[in-house]
Design a protein around this motif. Sequence first.
Motif, PDB file in Angstrom:
ATOM      1  N   LEU A 266       0.827  -1.201   0.000  1.00 20.51           N
ATOM      2  CA  LEU A 266       0.000   0.000   0.000  1.00 20.51           C
ATOM      3  C   LEU A 266       0.867   1.259   0.000  1.00 20.51           C
ATOM      4  O   LEU A 266       0.550   2.248  -0.675  1.00 20.51           O
ATOM      5  N   LYS A 267       1.955   1.218   0.751  1.00 21.09           N
ATOM      6  CA  LYS A 267       2.849   2.377   0.804  1.00 21.09           C
ATOM      7  C   LYS A 267       3.508   2.624  -0.557  1.00 21.09           C
ATOM      8  O   LYS A 267       3.649   3.773  -0.993  1.00 21.09           O
ATOM      9  N   THR A 268       3.882   1.541  -1.232  1.00 17.56           N
ATOM     10  CA  THR A 268       4.482   1.683  -2.557  1.00 17.56           C
ATOM     11  C   THR A 268       3.492   2.277  -3.545  1.00 17.56           C
ATOM     12  O   THR A 268       3.842   3.148  -4.356  1.00 17.56           O
ATOM     13  N   ALA A 269       2.230   1.831  -3.482  1.00 14.48           N
ATOM     14  CA  ALA A 269       1.203   2.393  -4.357  1.00 14.48           C
ATOM     15  C   ALA A 269       0.980   3.872  -4.052  1.00 14.48           C
ATOM     16  O   ALA A 269       0.829   4.699  -4.962  1.00 14.48           O
ATOM     17  N   PHE A 270       0.973   4.196  -2.777  1.00 14.94           N
ATOM     18  CA  PHE A 270       0.800   5.592  -2.353  1.00 14.94           C
ATOM     19  C   PHE A 270       1.938   6.461  -2.880  1.00 14.94           C
ATOM     20  O   PHE A 270       1.709   7.535  -3.457  1.00 14.94           O
ATOM     21  N   LEU A 271       3.179   5.995  -2.708  1.00 12.67           N
ATOM     22  CA  LEU A 271       4.337   6.768  -3.170  1.00 12.67           C
ATOM     23  C   LEU A 271       4.358   6.869  -4.692  1.00 12.67           C
ATOM     24  O   LEU A 271       4.726   7.916  -5.249  1.00 12.67           O
ATOM     25  N   SER A 272       3.967   5.793  -5.374  1.00 10.51           N
ATOM     26  CA  SER A 272       3.966   5.799  -6.836  1.00 10.51           C
ATOM     27  C   SER A 272       2.967   6.825  -7.369  1.00 10.51           C
ATOM     28  O   SER A 272       3.268   7.571  -8.318  1.00 10.51           O
ATOM     29  N   TYR A 273       1.794   6.878  -6.774  1.00 15.95           N
ATOM     30  CA  TYR A 273       0.783   7.849  -7.200  1.00 15.95           C
ATOM     31  C   TYR A 273       1.294   9.276  -7.016  1.00 15.95           C
ATOM     32  O   TYR A 273       1.214  10.111  -7.934  1.00 15.95           O
TER      33      TYR A 273
ATOM     34  N   ALA B  80      19.904   7.829  -5.798  1.00 17.31           N
ATOM     35  CA  ALA B  80      19.663   9.252  -6.045  1.00 17.31           C
ATOM     36  C   ALA B  80      18.302   9.477  -6.692  1.00 17.31           C
ATOM     37  O   ALA B  80      17.540  10.346  -6.270  1.00 17.31           O
ATOM     38  N   MET B  81      17.990   8.703  -7.713  1.00 14.20           N
ATOM     39  CA  MET B  81      16.699   8.874  -8.389  1.00 14.20           C
ATOM     40  C   MET B  81      15.545   8.478  -7.476  1.00 14.20           C
ATOM     41  O   MET B  81      14.471   9.073  -7.525  1.00 14.20           O
ATOM     42  N   SER B  82      15.765   7.479  -6.618  1.00  9.21           N
ATOM     43  CA  SER B  82      14.711   7.068  -5.685  1.00  9.21           C
ATOM     44  C   SER B  82      14.466   8.118  -4.616  1.00  9.21           C
ATOM     45  O   SER B  82      13.378   8.194  -4.041  1.00  9.21           O
ATOM     46  N   SER B  83      15.483   8.930  -4.328  1.00  8.06           N
ATOM     47  CA  SER B  83      15.372   9.940  -3.270  1.00  8.06           C
ATOM     48  C   SER B  83      14.878  11.288  -3.788  1.00  8.06           C
ATOM     49  O   SER B  83      14.619  12.187  -2.990  1.00  8.06           O
ATOM     50  N   THR B  84      14.746  11.429  -5.095  1.00 12.82           N
ATOM     51  CA  THR B  84      14.424  12.733  -5.659  1.00 12.82           C
ATOM     52  C   THR B  84      13.073  13.252  -5.176  1.00 12.82           C
ATOM     53  O   THR B  84      12.944  14.378  -4.722  1.00 12.82           O
ATOM     54  N   PHE B  85      12.045  12.423  -5.253  1.00 14.91           N
ATOM     55  CA  PHE B  85      10.699  12.874  -4.900  1.00 14.91           C
ATOM     56  C   PHE B  85      10.247  12.266  -3.568  1.00 14.91           C
ATOM     57  O   PHE B  85       9.137  11.782  -3.440  1.00 14.91           O
ATOM     58  N   TRP B  86      11.105  12.342  -2.569  1.00  9.58           N
ATOM     59  CA  TRP B  86      10.737  11.734  -1.286  1.00  9.58           C
ATOM     60  C   TRP B  86       9.557  12.451  -0.693  1.00  9.58           C
ATOM     61  O   TRP B  86       8.822  11.920   0.112  1.00  9.58           O
TER      62      TRP B  86
END
Length: 280
Positions: free
Chosen positions: A76-83, A274-280
């Motif tokens: 659920l957290k992954t879906a939330f972050l992806s959205y 780095a790319m994973s941390s861009t839109f934290w």
Amino acid sequence: MSAGEQNHLLPYARREDFHVGRATELSGRARFFYRCLEILPGLASWSTLIGVVLLSVYAPFVAAYFVIAFALYWVLKTAFLSYHLRYNWKRLRHHMSLDWQPMIERFPYQDFYHVVILPFYKEPAEVIEASLAALSRVRYDAKKIIVVLAGEGRAGEHAAEIGATMRERYGSHFGHFVTTVHPGDLPGEMAGKGSNASYAAERVRVEVLDPQGIKYNQTIVSIFDIDTVLYPDYFNCLIWHYHTAENPLKSSFQPVPIFNNNIWEAPAISRVVAMSSTFW
């Protein structure tokens, strides 16, 4: 700090325990409580890891339900972050397409100053110069920008030499260019970017703001990593968000960091992080 020196601080910042950095600076019950708070994150992490192993031995059904619930939580957290990642990417591109200058004309921003604090340690001159060069090209009145190049005393002569060199090259580009060297042995401080930036902020207050009569409530402070390459409309965008905030004097503004300055020179795993941390 005397009562007179605290006049510029907000009420909560005048408390005796406001500048406490570690439990050893306290005593009695306050020290015990602070130490418990320091221990809590690590204790929770280790308890979870060890607890799952013990539960799998002594209560396997409970362990199974816990693992399922934990996995479901991360789905659920992954879906939330992806959205929100996709939504904020569109929002970022929209903001980058705007011309912020006309948008701030309705605000009384001409009397506002921007203090830009750039703490550094042993970074090479090329990295520091790239940041200052980008800062000198922003679409904003350069005379309203106060640059503070904040070196670390623990870096030795490197900090002072870099500061002097950059001040000579870029000092004339801005309203004020201040160089500081943060002492490495100040009592009650923990070494790092935060203590360096705090020291630099106090120096610019004493050396520039007070002598020039610049009002604190018309000063916006930005603290960047030393390898930050600013978006040209950063200050216009910041002014707009400042004047549209409900309580700007008690607000913080976080720009979106995009870690791509040297992305093709960094190792593959660093690029992924780095790319994973861009839109934290």
